[in-house]
Design a protein around this motif. Structure first.
Motif, mmCIF file in Angstrom:
data_model
loop_
_atom_site.group_PDB
_atom_site.id
_atom_site.type_symbol
_atom_site.label_atom_id
_atom_site.label_comp_id
_atom_site.label_asym_id
_atom_site.label_seq_id
_atom_site.Cartn_x
_atom_site.Cartn_y
_atom_site.Cartn_z
ATOM 1 N N GLU A 178 3.987 -7.298 -24.615
ATOM 2 C CA GLU A 178 3.086 -6.667 -23.647
ATOM 3 C C GLU A 178 2.121 -7.662 -23.022
ATOM 4 N N THR A 179 1.730 -8.677 -23.765
ATOM 5 C CA THR A 179 0.788 -9.680 -23.259
ATOM 6 C C THR A 179 1.427 -11.042 -23.057
ATOM 7 N N SER A 180 2.691 -11.191 -23.461
ATOM 8 C CA SER A 180 3.406 -12.474 -23.342
ATOM 9 C C SER A 180 2.604 -13.602 -23.987
ATOM 10 N N SER A 181 2.120 -13.363 -25.198
ATOM 11 C CA SER A 181 1.287 -14.355 -25.865
ATOM 12 C C SER A 181 1.343 -14.153 -27.374
ATOM 13 N N PHE A 182 0.906 -15.195 -28.099
ATOM 14 C CA PHE A 182 0.757 -15.122 -29.545
ATOM 15 C C PHE A 182 -0.668 -14.665 -29.854
ATOM 16 N N HIS A 183 -0.809 -13.682 -30.732
ATOM 17 C CA HIS A 183 -2.115 -13.168 -31.130
ATOM 18 C C HIS A 183 -2.524 -13.820 -32.447
ATOM 19 N N LEU A 184 -3.503 -14.696 -32.381
ATOM 20 C CA LEU A 184 -3.949 -15.462 -33.538
ATOM 21 C C LEU A 184 -5.396 -15.123 -33.864
ATOM 22 N N PRO A 185 -5.891 -15.529 -35.029
ATOM 23 C CA PRO A 185 -7.300 -15.265 -35.345
ATOM 24 C C PRO A 185 -8.266 -15.885 -34.346
ATOM 25 N N VAL A 186 -7.860 -16.929 -33.630
ATOM 26 C CA VAL A 186 -8.738 -17.580 -32.656
ATOM 27 C C VAL A 186 -8.576 -16.992 -31.260
ATOM 28 N N GLY A 187 -7.728 -15.988 -31.098
ATOM 29 C CA GLY A 187 -7.483 -15.407 -29.790
ATOM 30 C C GLY A 187 -6.020 -15.545 -29.404
ATOM 31 N N GLU A 188 -5.749 -15.379 -28.131
ATOM 32 C CA GLU A 188 -4.380 -15.444 -27.626
ATOM 33 C C GLU A 188 -4.063 -16.842 -27.112
ATOM 34 N N VAL A 189 -2.852 -17.289 -27.376
ATOM 35 C CA VAL A 189 -2.321 -18.535 -26.836
ATOM 36 C C VAL A 189 -0.885 -18.268 -26.410
ATOM 37 N N THR A 190 -0.370 -19.088 -25.510
ATOM 38 C CA THR A 190 1.001 -18.888 -25.056
ATOM 39 C C THR A 190 1.565 -20.196 -24.537
ATOM 40 N N ILE A 191 2.843 -20.195 -24.274
ATOM 41 C CA ILE A 191 3.533 -21.342 -23.686
ATOM 42 C C ILE A 191 3.496 -21.170 -22.173
ATOM 43 N N THR A 192 2.927 -22.125 -21.475
ATOM 44 C CA THR A 192 2.745 -22.043 -20.036
ATOM 45 C C THR A 192 3.712 -22.988 -19.330
ATOM 46 N N LEU A 193 3.741 -22.873 -18.009
ATOM 47 C CA LEU A 193 4.548 -23.797 -17.224
ATOM 48 C C LEU A 193 4.065 -25.231 -17.379
ATOM 49 N N LEU A 200 8.810 -31.430 -21.402
ATOM 50 C CA LEU A 200 10.199 -31.686 -21.030
ATOM 51 C C LEU A 200 10.370 -32.530 -19.777
ATOM 52 N N HIS A 201 9.345 -32.580 -18.914
ATOM 53 C CA HIS A 201 9.430 -33.327 -17.646
ATOM 54 C C HIS A 201 10.522 -32.783 -16.723
ATOM 55 N N ILE A 202 10.739 -31.488 -16.736
ATOM 56 C CA ILE A 202 11.668 -30.876 -15.791
ATOM 57 C C ILE A 202 10.850 -30.163 -14.715
ATOM 58 N N PRO A 203 11.394 -29.990 -13.512
ATOM 59 C CA PRO A 203 10.597 -29.426 -12.406
ATOM 60 C C PRO A 203 10.225 -27.969 -12.652
ATOM 61 N N ILE A 204 8.958 -27.645 -12.339
ATOM 62 C CA ILE A 204 8.494 -26.262 -12.460
ATOM 63 C C ILE A 204 8.292 -25.628 -11.095
ATOM 64 N N TYR A 409 -1.479 -31.966 -13.886
ATOM 65 C CA TYR A 409 -1.518 -30.498 -13.940
ATOM 66 C C TYR A 409 -1.216 -29.935 -12.553
ATOM 67 N N ASP A 410 -0.280 -28.999 -12.493
ATOM 68 C CA ASP A 410 0.098 -28.356 -11.242
ATOM 69 C C ASP A 410 -0.475 -26.942 -11.218
ATOM 70 N N LEU A 411 -1.088 -26.568 -10.104
ATOM 71 C CA LEU A 411 -1.701 -25.248 -10.005
ATOM 72 C C LEU A 411 -0.697 -24.111 -10.143
ATOM 73 N N ILE A 412 0.568 -24.401 -9.986
ATOM 74 C CA ILE A 412 1.572 -23.347 -10.160
ATOM 75 C C ILE A 412 1.568 -22.826 -11.597
ATOM 76 N N SER A 413 1.034 -23.632 -12.529
ATOM 77 C CA SER A 413 0.945 -23.183 -13.923
ATOM 78 C C SER A 413 -0.037 -22.040 -14.090
ATOM 79 N N SER A 466 5.255 -21.268 -5.313
ATOM 80 C CA SER A 466 5.871 -22.585 -5.339
ATOM 81 C C SER A 466 5.668 -23.349 -4.037
ATOM 82 N N HIS A 467 5.839 -22.677 -2.894
ATOM 83 C CA HIS A 467 5.729 -23.322 -1.583
ATOM 84 C C HIS A 467 4.851 -22.466 -0.671
#
Length: 571
Positions: A178-193, A200-204, A409-413, A466-467
């Motif tokens: 529902e939140t697309s994130s991990f719920h930890l004692p310190v709050g939510e974290v997730t894997i971002t672009l 990985l150095h692949i295009p986002i 850092y790309d703003l698309i993230s 993206s564009h």
């Protein structure tokens, strides 16, 4: 049993919908008491799109999953005649879970609910092909340019050799779709672009690949066209794979054959197909890859225009959504990305070793030694205890500061909303993890409830995220007439072109102006992030001031008060 905290601190602020279905508000599950009297409701079990065959699995963590056809259902509370929920006693709360289920509406079927009820789940069986990719090695020198043009060549050296099922399982227990994130004692974290780009150095940036499912006959035609196999060879392979799939071992043999016969384009197609089948699109069969992914490489010149980072995130979120459900026993996809992300953000949880020979110009996923000699994994319960003991200072919120000179850092993230790859659609919600971007975390806005079509998702991603400088054309727009053909008149004499002296060095004031424009652009980007993340309330004086400053920086001042002023010249 060690108590799994973190989930008990999640409080919903608005009523949302499940990602995978569009339910009316009255049909949203409220709560279910974890008792033996709860009704058991039959739930459709997701069928993997590839067959479960026990072949060619020497490097898989474990065997095939144990499939179950039924899961615990959801019993909703009784609703009063006026439509409001009746008063609930404290013992009807989810033990250790959300007090308000309006956000985590699927918690009754979550693995964390079973753990709190005393039903422990063994560590997930992970399907990881890191050893296959490492053994297969780099491509032939003749096709290295074609592989690099797709932007996928960093994947060759980013794979984790040995996966850690206990570590992955401990984090999957805290993932919520529902939140697309991990719920930890310190709050939510997730894997971002940004994580995908740095690790990985692949295009986002780029377009999203839209494709329809293939039937076996279409898969045979695609194999015949691109891999240059005969129709009989393609038919035999799909029959052996029982559907529109091919074996990874068959692809390795085909690659060697194409290299021996110098069919380099077909060899490049085969190599890329095998690479993504072992990394980005790894599935639970552990031996097969779906032929539909070969469509993305039909035009090798355009394959680099795809947002492979978005595709990676879509498939990883989809696997995490399924693995967090109680009946699931197996997880596939690119395990290397998830494991290296944990290494970067949670140094106090794992026991991995950093490679002393790592060069910062390489992807960050390459800095970890993941061979069996260096992996001293611990069981799931200690991992769970370490996560429960996390504090804010134990988390590395922005681990890529040293890497920004290589991968900025790309703003698309910071984009939020629905993203898809083919038929898989997930939500990306960076507004819930703004601490990972260097901002102060506030109460996140209500969950996005939009339900867009695939075409709308693609258009929104490309033209708005993206564009954004590209303007979509209308279907009714008439094409411009072609220019008249050039005339070849022998009497025509080209007029002389006056020579203009061009200074080799720009004047000082031009350099100063360029630097000022860059600084103004960076200020505008930060203002835009603050407004988009709703860190200021719309309608307040502060919001109006920030909005006006953003419009001035973007050269969109309605009063046009600054345009009439002449910039002072600095000599």
């Amino acid at each position: 049993m060690v108590r799994t905290r973190g989930l008990c601190h999640v409080l919903g602020t608005g009523r949302g919908r499940d990602i995978s279905q569009d339910l009316p508000e009255a049909d949203v599950p409220r709560r279910r008491r974890p008792t033996a009297l709860a009704h058991r409701q039959r739930v459709t079990q997701r069928v993997e799109d590839v067959p479960q065959l026990p072949e060619d699995v020497p490097h898989v963590s474990d065997g095939n999953p144990e499939m179950t056809s039924a899961a615990d259902g959801v019993e909703t509370d009784r609703v009063a005649s006026d439509g409001s929920l009746g008063a609930l006693a404290d013992d009807e709360e989810f033990p250790g879970g959300p007090r308000d289920p309006s956000v985590l509406i699927g918690f009754a079927d979550h693995v964390a609910h079973n753990i709190w009820s005393g039903q422990e789940r063994p560590d997930l069986k992970l399907v990881s092909h890191g050893r296959k990719v490492d053994k297969f090695g780099r491509s032939a020198a003749e096709i290295e340019g074609m592989i690099a043009a797709t932007g996928l060549d960093p994947l060759i050296r980013c794979s984790v050799i040995t996966a850690d099922p206990g570590l992955i399982s401990a984090f999957v227990e805290r993932w919520h779709r529902e939140t697309s994130s991990f719920h930890l004692p310190v709050g939510e974290v997730t894997i971002t672009l940004d994580d995908v780009s740095s690790l990985l150095h692949i295009p986002i940036t780029g377009v999203l690949h839209s494709f329809e499912p293939l039937v076996t006959s279409d898969a045979v035609a695609l194999l015949t066209e691109l891999l240059e196999v005969t129709p009989d060879e393609g038919t035999t392979e799909t029959r052996q794979a029982v559907g529109p799939h091919v074996r990874l071992s068959w692809l390795r043999d085909m690659y060697q054959s194409r290299c021996w016969t110098s069919q380099w384009v077909a060899a490049a197609w085969t190599y890329l197909f095998h690479l993504v089948g072992c990394t980005l699109f790894a599935n639970k069969s552990a031996t097969h890859v779906h032929v539909v992914h070969l469509q993305a490489f039909r035009d090798l010149g355009q394959a680099g225009a795809f947002s492979w980072g978005a595709a990676t995130l879509v498939h990883l979120y989809d696997q995490l959504n399924e693995a967090s459900q109680a009946p699931t026993r197996q997880m596939a996809d690119y395990i290397s990305l998830l494991q290296c992300w944990i290494y970067e953000h949670f140094p106090s949880v794992h026991r991995c070793v950093v490679d002393d020979g790592y060069a910062e110009a390489s992807p960050r996923a390459c800095r970890w030694l993941t061979g069996k000699a260096y992996m001293t994994g611990i069981k799931g319960a200690p991992y769970r205890a370490r996560i429960d003991a996390l504090t804010v200072i134990d988390v590395c919120w922005m681990p890529y500061a040293e890497h920004r000179g290589v991968q900025g850092y790309d703003l698309i993230s910071s984009c939020m909303g629905q993203v898809r790859w083919g038929q898989i659609i997930v939500y990306i919600r960076p507004e819930r993890v703004v601490r990972q971007m260097g901002y102060i975390h506030t109460v996140p806005p209500p969950r996005v409830r939009d339900s867009l079509t695939g075409t709308d998702i693609d258009d929104r991603w490309f033209f708005q995220i993206s564009h954004p400088s590209v303007t979509p054309t209308e279907d009714t727009t008439e094409p411009r007439p072609a220019p008249p053909p050039p005339t070849h008149d022998d009497d025509f004499v080209e007029p002389p072109v006056p020579e203009v002296l061009v200074a080799l060095d720009l004047p000082t004031h031009s350099v100063v102006d360029c630097i000022t424009c860059v600084r103004i652009g960076r200020i505008a980007e930060h203002l835009e992030c603050v407004i988009n993340f709703r860190m200021v309330t719309e309608g307040t004086d502060l919001y109006d001031i920030m909005d006006l400053c953003l419009r001035i920086a973007r050269d969109d001042d309605p009063d046009d008060s600054l345009r009439s002023r002449q910039r002072p010249r600095i000599d």
